[in-house]
Design an enzyme around this catalytic site. Structure first.
Site, PDB file in Angstrom:
ATOM      1  N   SER A   1      -0.839 -11.550   3.575  1.00 34.00           N
ATOM      2  CA  SER A   1      -0.252 -11.204   1.933  1.00 34.00           C
ATOM      3  C   SER A   1      -0.007 -12.438   0.808  1.00 34.00           C
ATOM      4  CB  SER A   1       0.595 -10.140   2.082  1.00 34.00           C
ATOM      5  OG  SER A   1       2.064 -10.851   2.743  1.00 34.00           O
ATOM      6  N   LYS A   2       0.396 -11.875  -0.216  1.00 36.88           N
ATOM      7  CA  LYS A   2       0.680 -12.955  -1.310  1.00 36.88           C
ATOM      8  C   LYS A   2       1.762 -13.710  -0.720  1.00 36.88           C
ATOM      9  CE  LYS A   2      -0.430  -8.848  -2.255  1.00 36.88           C
ATOM     10  NZ  LYS A   2      -0.982  -7.799  -0.665  1.00 36.88           N
ATOM     11  N   ARG A   3       2.787 -13.327   0.434  1.00 37.90           N
ATOM     12  CA  ARG A   3       4.042 -14.519   0.566  1.00 37.90           C
ATOM     13  C   ARG A   3       3.300 -15.883   1.183  1.00 37.90           C
ATOM     14  NH1 ARG A   3       6.082 -12.682   4.949  1.00 37.90           N
ATOM     15  NH2 ARG A   3       4.587 -11.274   5.856  1.00 37.90           N
ATOM     16  N   HIS A   4       1.752 -15.609   1.526  1.00 34.06           N
ATOM     17  CA  HIS A   4       1.720 -16.949   2.400  1.00 34.06           C
ATOM     18  C   HIS A   4       0.941 -17.349   0.926  1.00 34.06           C
ATOM     19  CE1 HIS A   4       1.586 -13.637   5.589  1.00 34.06           C
ATOM     20  NE2 HIS A   4       1.872 -14.318   6.400  1.00 34.06           N
ATOM     21  N   GLY A   5       1.516 -17.211  -0.099  1.00 30.47           N
ATOM     22  CA  GLY A   5       0.261 -18.488  -0.771  1.00 30.47           C
ATOM     23  C   GLY A   5      -0.782 -17.915  -1.080  1.00 30.47           C
TER      24      GLY A   5
END
Length: 483
Positions: A242-246
């Site tokens: 997800s976006k959390r991972h960049g």
RNA sequence: GCCCUCAUCGUCUAGUGGCCUAGGAUAUCGCCCUCUCACGGCGAAGACCGGGGUUCGAGUCCCCGUGGGGGUACCA
């Protein structure tokens, strides 16, 4: 029969690496099996879909080199057909009208500890066919639910083998909403059948949907395709990407200087391997080696480090002319015209290629050679100049002198520099480091004699001279502060 | 809760009952090369989720756990 495959993204966001990998597998299989690859945009969720997103997905696929033989088709264009299929099931008694209020059904189902669809079916059965017709004629709104037949849903999956699901575990699903729009599971079946898809290769998040779809194929009398459910791609923490991972969109990576062939190669190796020890592979080699029976079952983590390593290898393999073009695009301002000299630029590339993993690296490495506007690294300046400006000055002027007579070649410069260092009674490194800062502004660079040759006599001397000026100022300040 | 599914070094993977003293790659560390940083070369460390079975023999087959993922929508 020729194999027909499809990739069917929803345009609700960018092209996610997971989706890109699915597209790559489909493409590879179509290529290696001489099949047809269909692109279909599943835009039935009008609220979340947009033309902009569709374009981003198309661009992402093109960037990767994933081409399609048919389409793009849009799922929204088939709603009449989807509706007709749903209504046909209703007419044939394979589906029923559901007049119930979803909220109320959900509440009752929860209370009685059963699935909502069971309650809905119960109410429909209680109403009876005549009652149902009457309410429909009266204009009461209703959804259409598929009546899941008793028995088993069986299908063949290329990665999981034969799959069997008892119909007890499949719930009566809504196929037509009360506003008359078809739902996903009906629409995919209708479209895949219409488009003659023979192999559905998709993410395994659809595995649990498949029995429903299989039952719909049968009820509709459509030929059932083979399936291949490939595992998902996870983030570095093993959780869903997800976006959390960049960066999770292929567009993000192209912006970071990742080459499309490297991304393609990397994605192909996530959940598949050729069976030997090859990892660095061209698209041709991948196509040659690809086969669905080597598809893996377990999810894999998207490892950016390995992507970058692979990118470095692909970068090194790129023809010089293409890299030059990237430099021209990445650099601007005075000095870029130097890239027009093919011999000079080819030599530059030889120096910076092994030091670069991404195209962005390559551009940054090239910068001090191409433009004269040097960006000085504070740490480098501090360490090799300002710690003792006097010494740095002494050494740089000695070098200027030593270089003045010699031929501007790697070997001549080396002996001149080493001679100067010996005269000053210091190690060669002591003069090389301040020189490197003067020439590149950085702590690290290609070999110093290569740098000198690449810059040429005039520019090298200019840079040393301006270094000397700066050091003179620094020396004066030092003097002031001491006195 | 119920249903489905997956499980080998940190990560990507090889492995289809004896070839496994578990191989490769990446990342990490050390050495070499060396003016720095890379590249390259050499080397080190590092895994079969746990427990039961089956078998002469199990990473490989079966069962049970555990953990992860998915589904369970009038989302796709």
């Amino acid at each position: 029969m020729t194999m027909r495959l499809r990739f069917a993204p929803s345009p609700t966001g960018y092209l996610h690496v997971g989706g890109a990998r699915t597209a790559v597998f489909n493409w590879l299989l179509a290529q290696s099996a001489g099949g047809v690859f269909v692109l279909r945009i599943e835009d039935t969720d009008r609220a979340r879909s947009s033309d902009e997103h569709t374009q981003v997905i198309l661009d992402g696929l093109s960037w990767l080199g994933v081409t399609w033989d048919e389409g793009p088709f849009f799922q929204s264009e088939g709603v009449e057909r989807h509706r007709a299929d749903a209504l046909r099931l209703l007419a044939e008694g394979k589906a029923y009208r559901d007049f119930s209020d979803p909220e109320q059904v959900r509440a009752e189902a929860k209370e009685r500890g059963m699935h909502p669809s069971k309650v809905a079916r119960e109410q429909a059965d209680a109403l009876g066919a005549d009652g149902s017709d009457q309410r429909a004629v009266a204009g009461d709104p209703f959804a259409v639910r598929f009546r899941v037949p008793d028995g088993e849903a069986v299908f063949h999956d290329l990665v999981h083998g034969e799959m069997r699901f008892g119909s007890d575990d499949v719930d009566d699903l809504v196929i037509l909403r009360s506003d008359g729009t078809p739902t996903y599971n009906l629409a995919v079946v209708s479209d895949d059948a219409e488009q003659g898809i023979t192999l559905v290769l998709r993410g395994d998040d659809h595995l649990s949907n498949t029995p429903k779809q299989v039952l719909l194929y049968q009820a509709l009398g459509y030929a059932q395709p083979t399936f291949a459910h490939v595992p998902m791609i996870l983030g570095s923490d093993g959780k869903k990407l997800s976006k959390r991972h960049g960066a999770t969109a292929v567009g993000d990576y192209s912006g970071q200087g990742i080459l499309p062939e490297a991304m393609f190669n990397f994605l192909a190796l996530l959940g598949w391997s050729p069976g030997d020890d090859r990892e660095f592979m061209s698209i041709e080699e991948l196509t040659e080696a690809f086969s669905a029976d080597r598809l893996l079952k377990s999810a894999s983590v998207f490892d950016t480090e390995k992507l970058e390593w692979l990118n470095g290898r692909h970068l090194a393999a790129r023809p010089t002319e293409e890299l030059v073009r990237a430099l021209e695009e990445g650099l601007d301002g005075p000095g870029v015209e130097r890239l027009g000299d093919p011999v000079w630029t080819a030599a530059l590339l030889e120096l910076i290629k092994p030091r670069s993993r991404t195209m962005n690296d390559l551009v940054e490495q090239a910068r001090p050679f191409v433009t004269d506007d040097l960006a000085f690294d504070d740490k480098a300046v501090e360490k090799h100049w300002l710690k003792s400006p006097g010494e740095a000055r002494e050494r740089l002027s000695a070098l200027l002198e030593a270089f003045s007579g010699v031929a501007w070649t790697h070997d001549e410069l080396e002996s001149a520099l080493r001679g100067a260092a010996a005269k000053l009674e210091v190690g060669a490194g002591k003069v090389i480091h301040p020189l490197r800062v003067a020439l590149t502004g950085n702590m690290a660079s290609p070999g110093i004699f290569d740098v000198l040759v690449q810059l040429g006599r005039e520019r090298s001397e200019q840079r040393v001279n301006s270094a000397l000026e700066r050091l003179a100022e620094a020396g004066a300040e030092e003097h002031e502060s001491l006195s």
